[in-house]
Design an enzyme around this catalytic site. Structure first.
Site, short mmCIF file in Angstrom:
data_model
loop_
_atom_site.label_atom_id
_atom_site.label_comp_id
_atom_site.label_asym_id
_atom_site.label_seq_id
_atom_site.Cartn_x
_atom_site.Cartn_y
_atom_site.Cartn_z
N CYS A 17 0.84 -1.20 0.00
CA CYS A 17 0.00 0.00 0.00
C CYS A 17 0.87 1.25 0.00
O CYS A 17 0.76 2.12 0.89
CB CYS A 17 -0.93 -0.02 1.20
SG CYS A 17 -1.99 -1.49 1.28
N LEU A 22 -1.69 4.48 -3.43
CA LEU A 22 -2.91 5.02 -2.84
C LEU A 22 -3.36 6.30 -3.53
O LEU A 22 -4.55 6.54 -3.71
CB LEU A 22 -2.68 5.30 -1.35
CG LEU A 22 -2.39 4.08 -0.46
CD1 LEU A 22 -2.02 4.53 0.94
CD2 LEU A 22 -3.59 3.15 -0.42
N SER A 42 -1.00 -6.17 2.85
CA SER A 42 -0.01 -5.34 3.52
C SER A 42 0.59 -6.14 4.65
O SER A 42 -0.02 -7.10 5.15
CB SER A 42 -0.65 -4.05 4.06
OG SER A 42 0.28 -3.32 4.84
N LEU A 79 5.85 -2.03 -4.60
CA LEU A 79 6.78 -2.12 -3.49
C LEU A 79 8.06 -1.31 -3.76
O LEU A 79 8.30 -0.88 -4.89
CB LEU A 79 7.15 -3.59 -3.27
CG LEU A 79 5.99 -4.52 -2.87
CD1 LEU A 79 6.43 -5.97 -2.93
CD2 LEU A 79 5.48 -4.15 -1.48
N HIS A 84 11.00 -5.48 -6.01
CA HIS A 84 10.26 -5.81 -7.24
C HIS A 84 10.63 -7.20 -7.75
O HIS A 84 9.75 -8.02 -8.01
CB HIS A 84 10.55 -4.77 -8.33
CG HIS A 84 9.91 -3.46 -8.07
ND1 HIS A 84 9.95 -2.42 -8.97
CD2 HIS A 84 9.21 -2.98 -7.00
CE1 HIS A 84 9.30 -1.37 -8.48
NE2 HIS A 84 8.86 -1.68 -7.29
N LYS A 102 7.71 1.16 -11.96
CA LYS A 102 9.06 1.34 -12.49
C LYS A 102 10.00 1.61 -11.31
O LYS A 102 9.57 2.14 -10.28
CB LYS A 102 9.10 2.46 -13.52
CG LYS A 102 8.64 3.85 -12.98
CD LYS A 102 9.75 4.54 -12.21
CE LYS A 102 9.24 5.62 -11.32
NZ LYS A 102 10.25 6.06 -10.34
N ARG A 169 13.80 6.47 -0.68
CA ARG A 169 14.70 6.87 -1.76
C ARG A 169 16.15 7.02 -1.28
O ARG A 169 17.07 7.00 -2.09
CB ARG A 169 14.23 8.19 -2.38
CG ARG A 169 12.89 8.11 -3.09
CD ARG A 169 12.39 9.50 -3.43
NE ARG A 169 11.12 9.49 -4.11
CZ ARG A 169 9.94 9.41 -3.50
NH1 ARG A 169 9.90 9.33 -2.17
NH2 ARG A 169 8.81 9.42 -4.18
#
Length: 326
Positions: A17, A22, A42, A79, A84, A102, A169
């Site tokens: 999620c 979302l 989740s 995710l 991935h 991506k 990130r």
């Protein structure tokens, strides 16, 4: 219930999620006539329950349980990047088509393996680049041929403001970094206009204190004719998003090309003979268009194969950018 083609909607399970899912994808998926959100998983049961209450389907505690216990045709994977490959692989192994955010994986080797696994099982595996489905870019292609002449070069940039230090990130273990988060957009735009098989001429990456790259610049060239693409990206910057195509007789510039909201009316600037004028285009929902493209890939294998070729080529480019940047 039947979808737009007279076939039953695809029963879709959602693995995770994420905030982007979302905000953008789950509304589009829930509203699409050819998709039925059948289950939401989740690792936090309360999150699965809240998300399922908003978008439909049953809440499931954990990704493993969703794949093992719910009757599904397809799975959506939003995710973190590094997750991935394993979860795409598990979904394919259970016979489900996959729509994955991506980048499809974090390396060329992993992407080739995932695509090969999907092909062996006769399943669609789609990397979810939204912007390529927005009709403004097809219109720009027409302007290149009709108005500015043969393409001689392009530039593109995508930069976003800094995220909090705890943002995924900034986590190397989760596949963070500017190249995989925002850099893939200019790279994919170069593919869109120049085709696959581009080569990296030069590349630089600057790393931040967390150990991930926070900005970069890349020059690509097309071996057949030497046309070059100058690209830049970052996640430590003021927001910037645009691309410019330079032809033999003029230029075309597009602002906000990568993440426009559904009500955004694109404005393309066309310059020729030292005169610039604006081309106004209609608003379009690229999220809804991306969902339609996924349904098409599931039901039209040739469409899925074409998309997979771009994914494999893009993963090769990101590997080569890292190598060139040292």
């Amino acid at each position: 219930m039947t979808g737009t083609s007279g076939q039953a909607p695809l029963r879709l399970g959602v693995l995770g999620c994420a905030e982007f899912a979302l905000r953008r994808m789950l509304p589009a998926l829930a509203q699409h006539p050819d998709i039925e959100v059948a289950a939401v998983a989740s690792r936090r049961p309360e999150t699965a329950r809240a998300t399922a209450a908003r978008f439909g389907g049953i809440p499931v505690d954990g990704y493993e349980r969703l794949l093992a216990t719910v009757e599904l045709d397809a799975v959506y994977v939003p995710l973190p990047n590094a997750l991935h490959a394993p979860w795409v692989g598990r979904a394919l192994d259970t016979g489900r088509h996959v729509l994955a955010e991506k980048p499809l994986t974090t390396s060329g080797r992993l992407t080739r393996a995932a695509v090969r696994r999907a092909e062996e099982r006769g399943l669609a595996l789609v990397e979810n680049f939204l912007f390529v489905h927005h009709p403004q870019h097809a219109r720009v292609r027409e302007l290149v041929g009709d108005d500015i002449g043969p393409l001689r070069g392009m530039s593109a940039e995508f930069a976003i403001p800094p995220r909090p230090a705890q943002d995924i990130r900034h986590r190397p273990d989760l596949g963070g970094g500017a190249l995989l988060d925002v850099g893939v957009y200019p790279l994919r735009a170069a593919q869109y206009f120049l085709g696959t098989g581009l080569e990296v001429a030069t590349a630089t990456l600057r790393h931040g204190p967390a150990g991930v790259d926070v900005e970069g610049a890349v020059v690509l060239h097309r071996p057949a004719d030497g046309v070059r693409a100058h690209l830049s990206f970052g996640m430590d910057h003021a927001y910037a998003a645009r691309y410019t195509l330079r032809g033999a007789h003029g230029t075309v510039r597009v602002d906000r090309p990568f993440t426009p909201p559904a009500d955004h009316r694109p404005q393309v600037t066309l310059e020729r003979d030292a005169t610039a004028h604006r081309v106004d285009l209609p608003a379009a929902d690229q999220c809804a268009a991306a969902v339609t493209a996924f349904v098409t890939a599931v039901r039209t294998p040739a469409s899925a194969r074409a998309g997979a070729e771009y994914s494999v080529d893009l993963a090769r480019l990101t590997d080569e950018v890292r190598a060139a940047a040292g």
